[in-house]
Design an enzyme around this catalytic site. Structure first.
Site, short mmCIF file in Angstrom:
data_model
loop_
_atom_site.label_atom_id
_atom_site.label_comp_id
_atom_site.label_asym_id
_atom_site.label_seq_id
_atom_site.Cartn_x
_atom_site.Cartn_y
_atom_site.Cartn_z
N ASP A 1 -1.50 -3.96 19.13
CA ASP A 1 -1.51 -3.59 17.70
C ASP A 1 -0.95 -2.18 17.52
O ASP A 1 -1.39 -1.43 16.67
CB ASP A 1 -2.93 -3.70 17.12
CG ASP A 1 -2.99 -3.50 15.60
OD1 ASP A 1 -1.95 -3.68 14.95
OD2 ASP A 1 -4.07 -3.19 15.09
N TRP B 1 4.61 -0.80 5.98
CA TRP B 1 3.76 -0.28 4.91
C TRP B 1 3.71 1.24 4.81
O TRP B 1 2.83 1.78 4.12
CB TRP B 1 2.35 -0.85 5.04
CG TRP B 1 1.79 -0.88 6.42
CD1 TRP B 1 2.04 -1.82 7.39
CD2 TRP B 1 0.89 0.06 7.02
NE1 TRP B 1 1.34 -1.52 8.54
CE2 TRP B 1 0.63 -0.38 8.33
CE3 TRP B 1 0.27 1.22 6.56
CZ2 TRP B 1 -0.22 0.31 9.19
CZ3 TRP B 1 -0.58 1.90 7.42
CH2 TRP B 1 -0.82 1.45 8.71
N THR C 1 0.82 -1.21 0.00
CA THR C 1 0.00 0.00 0.00
C THR C 1 0.86 1.27 0.00
O THR C 1 0.37 2.34 -0.35
CB THR C 1 -0.94 0.04 1.22
OG1 THR C 1 -0.14 -0.02 2.42
CG2 THR C 1 -1.90 -1.12 1.21
#
Lengths: 170, 589
Positions: free
Chosen positions: B326, B265, B197
């Site tokens: 996360d 990313w 991405t």
């Protein structure tokens, strides 16, 4: 007709009115699996995965529709009403307007007890999804290459991984 | 000579003449070939925006000042161009826009979520699409394993090529003049759950690529491709192999490293003096079951400094060891030189998803300071001022217990910031005159539910997260300014929605967009709002600025991107009304 007879007749009418949709839902099925696939893909596959196996992730811990014990009427109810206290949202616009879903009210929706789907579905669409789940998902074992291609078509490499697993298993 | 031939000749003569005109950037308008020298001096090309983060230091600061604190009230839409890429694929019902436009000599290069590249001529007071390169991305192959939307964050320029990525894992070189693909190379493998991405970073004839997929149990990496031979120069894994340095921080007995995550990313930065590439590394997998992977789990949640020639890791700094939240550290690293009585302090700044902004010495990785930039932070009681570690960190424990820790013993927890972080991928901006570092903040808490992960349960292309988040409470946002000379917060402008788009800094302004469609200009010192405009679509991309024929413009992609409307909408239920869109907005005075 005496008073008791009137009461009995009224009760029968009411009972028919209440039961009929469920009876209809139990017997009539939709053969349009392409429409079912489209609706399942748009509304369900994000959390339940393309194969319906569910699992954890950003969409929460979605239950496995492959291992579900729910019957058609129950699946319709869960899609329409959601599952309070879980990540499963309700998809019927008026699900909580009149207490028909678990006897809960709009207040229970506004306080976050039941999640609201981003897109609502018509009752007929919910039935089509339920029929798709029963015909293509419920009771299935491990996802297969053929199943995957039935979902994604043959033009994509989305199913490669199942093909290699199948080859490895031979 | 026919009329047609005369018109063609006139057209060519006009093009030739215009090619000799010196533009406002100071570069000749026929200087359309991208070189390392130009990239090294990208901050000097005021009228252009030729690197993803404007310059190798990732400042996202432009000296252009026609649009300033006084004149911004007159800013209005100059023109728009409708783009494509709205179609869905995999688990996604629509694509979105998260890209940073690249501007060179009055031409813009932008991408849509599926990786199509558009060249737009911004001359003559309107935008004219010259070509579109559609890479024919395999929507379902990639879209079924893209955790967080159909996204592409932009292109790079090299020679006469436009260098880009596709979601299905390719690095693509497109002829800048014709829009034809010159060559392409498969860098990532969606069969493994890998997608791309981020925008490529071009350094010394190499395209540097990062990968996404930590939610699918990938083993992350950063890879360099030679732009002449089209072959891989190096690939550095962010999860060490057996016996390699860092492997001792994976203390399990079931090879958790193999599915350890650590994706990359977001586009990194580069320091030519030390020839070092700085890159952020994402969360460990499974995300919310830290008991599955005892140990600090290097190099997840870390900044890594890579030798540009070899890809070898020179140093690392980890922000959240044994992360149960996360809390990626994929964010861009902002390189700042501060002159002081003891010489020049060379900072590496990183605004982490854990809600804390960090400064480390960029030559050594030594911790300097940390500052929380969110209003509410509960996962730790603070950061150790000596080590930069969370105060509760205990090196003797294989599994960390911070102030609030999702775990098998505490299966449902509210954590602040939420798992989208205090700051996600949207880039910060830095004003080198004011020494202010602006952070686009998500002010949030969310509920994490742990699901124990069983060894052997991993399946390729299936989410491998050890639980999931939900969003029962309202999420808002802010732009927060940190004075990097003191490491202290000096201003915070709150916003009704999370900052999902990123920032642009100019001498007197900060530009930002909101997911409800509003674009705003804030005063660079006070962050007071000076101008706002409702684009009518969700903004999840960073603004840039550039000039054409001496006039300054602001450019911004508008089109709800990312995963917010799918996974996190409960935190902002009124954003359900925002429809997907795909538009390039350009503003001018």
């Amino acid at each position: 007709m005496n008073q008791n007879s009137w009461i009995m007749a009224l009760a029968l009418i009411l009972l028919t009115a209440i039961v009929s949709p469920a009876v209809h839902g139990q017997t009539a099925t939709h053969e349009d699996s392409a429409e079912g696939l489209r609706l399942f893909r748009t509304n369900c596959a994000g959390c339940h995965r393309w194969h319906g196996g569910g699992g954890g992730g950003y969409g929460g811990d979605a239950l496995s529709l492959r291992r579900t014990k729910l019957d058609r009427a129950q699946i319709i109810e869960v899609i329409g009403c959601g599952r309070p206290g879980t990540g499963m949202p309700f998809h019927l616009r008026d699900a909580y307007n009149d207490g028909k879903c678990y006897g809960l009210s709009a207040t229970d929706v506004s306080n976050g007890m039941v999640r609201e789907a981003k897109n609502f579905l018509r009752p007929n669409e919910i039935e089509i999804i339920a029929d798709y789940v029963i015909a293509n998902v419920k009771g299935r074992g491990e996802p297969s290459f053929a199943e995957c291609q039935a979902f994604f078509g043959t033009g994509s490499r989305a199913c490669n991984v199942y093909k290699s697993q199948q080859t490895a298993g031979q | 000579m026919s009329d047609r031939k005369i018109r063609l000749l006139g057209c060519c003569m006009a093009a030739l003449v215009s090619g000799l005109v010196i533009n406002a950037a100071g570069a000749r308008a026929d200087d359309n070939t991208m070189t390392q020298e130009r990239l090294l001096n990208a901050d000097q090309e005021d009228g252009n925006w030729i690197l993803h983060h404007k310059d190798y230091s990732a400042h996202r600061f432009s000296n252009l000042n026609q649009i300033n604190a006084d004149s911004v009230k007159n800013l209005k839409v100059a023109w728009t161009v409708q783009l494509g890429g709205l179609e869905g694929g995999g688990i996604w019902t629509h694509g979105g826009l998260e890209g940073t436009p690249i501007a060179e000599n009055g031409f813009l290069y932008v991408t849509d979520g599926w990786g199509s590249v558009y060249k737009i001529d911004a001359h003559h007071g309107e935008g004219v699409m010259l070509w579109k390169m559609d890479p024919k991305t395999d929507h379902d192959w990639a879209g079924a394993v893209a955790c967080c939307g159909v996204d592409n964050r932009g292109v790079a320029l090299w020679g006469d090529m436009v260098i880009s990525h596709s979601l299905d894992g390719r690095l693509i070189a497109t002829d800048k003049n014709t829009g034809k693909i010159a060559w392409q190379r498969q860098v990532a493998n969606p069969d493994k759950g890998e997608v791309i991405t981020g925008a490529p970073l071009v350094v010394k004839n190499m395209a540097i690529t990062g990968v996404a997929g930590a939610e699918y149990g990938i083993r992350g990496w950063v890879a360099a491709t030679d732009l002449t031979t089209h072959k891989e120069v190096w690939r550095t894994y962010t999860i060490p192999g057996k016996g390699e340095p860092g492997s001792e921080t994976w203390k399990d007995d079931h090879e958790a490293r193999a599915t350890g995550g650590g994706s990359t990313w977001v586009t990194g930065s580069y320091d030519p003096k030390s020839d070092t590439i700085f890159w952020g590394v994402g969360n460990p997998g499974p995300d919310w079951d830290s008991q599955y992977r005892p140990g600090d789990n290097l190099y997840t949640d870390s900044t890594i400094a890579l030798d540009a020639n070899s890809g070898k890791i020179k140093w690392h700094f980890q922000h959240t060891p044994n992360d149960p939240y996360d809390y990626d550290s994929v964010a861009e690293n902002v390189l700042v030189d501060l002159n002081g009585p003891n010489g020049t302090q060379k900072l590496d700044l990183e605004a982490d998803r854990n809600g804390v902004g960090y400064a480390v010495d960029r030559d050594s990785g030594k911790f300097l300071w940390a500052v929380p930039f969110v209003k509410k932070l509960t996962w730790t009681k603070g950061v150790d001022p000596e080590t930069g570690r969370p105060l509760e960190y205990d090196a003797s424990k294989p599994v960390q217990n911070y102030a609030v820790t999702p775990s098998r013993d505490d299966k449902v927890t509210m954590v602040c910031p939420g798992n989208m972080g205090g700051k996600n991928w949207p880039p910060t901006a830095y004003n080198p005159t004011l020494h202010l570092w602006y952070i686009p903040v998500i002010e949030s808490c969310n509920r994490i539910t742990n699901e124990p992960t069983k060894p052997g349960s991993f399946k390729a292309r299936e989410m491998f997260t050890g639980g999931g988040p939900s969003d029962p409470v309202r999420i808002t946002g802010s732009v927060t300014a940190i004075d990097v000379t003191t490491g202290k917060e000096v201003a915070k402008q709150e916003a009704p929605y999370p900052m999902l788009g990123g920032l642009l800094a100019t001498p007197t302004l900060v530009f930002a967009g909101q997911p409800d469609g509003h674009v705003m200009a804030l005063d660079a010192k006070s962050l007071a709002p000076l101008w706002t405009f409702n684009t009518g679509g969700g903004v999840s991309a960073p603004p840039i600025t550039f000039t054409v024929d001496g006039k300054q413009y602001i450019a911004l992609l508008v089109g709800q991107g990312g995963a917010w409307d799918k996974w996190f909408i409960d935190g902002t239920p009124d954003l359900k009304r925002i429809a997907p869109s795909s538009t390039l907005y350009v503003f001018g005075l």
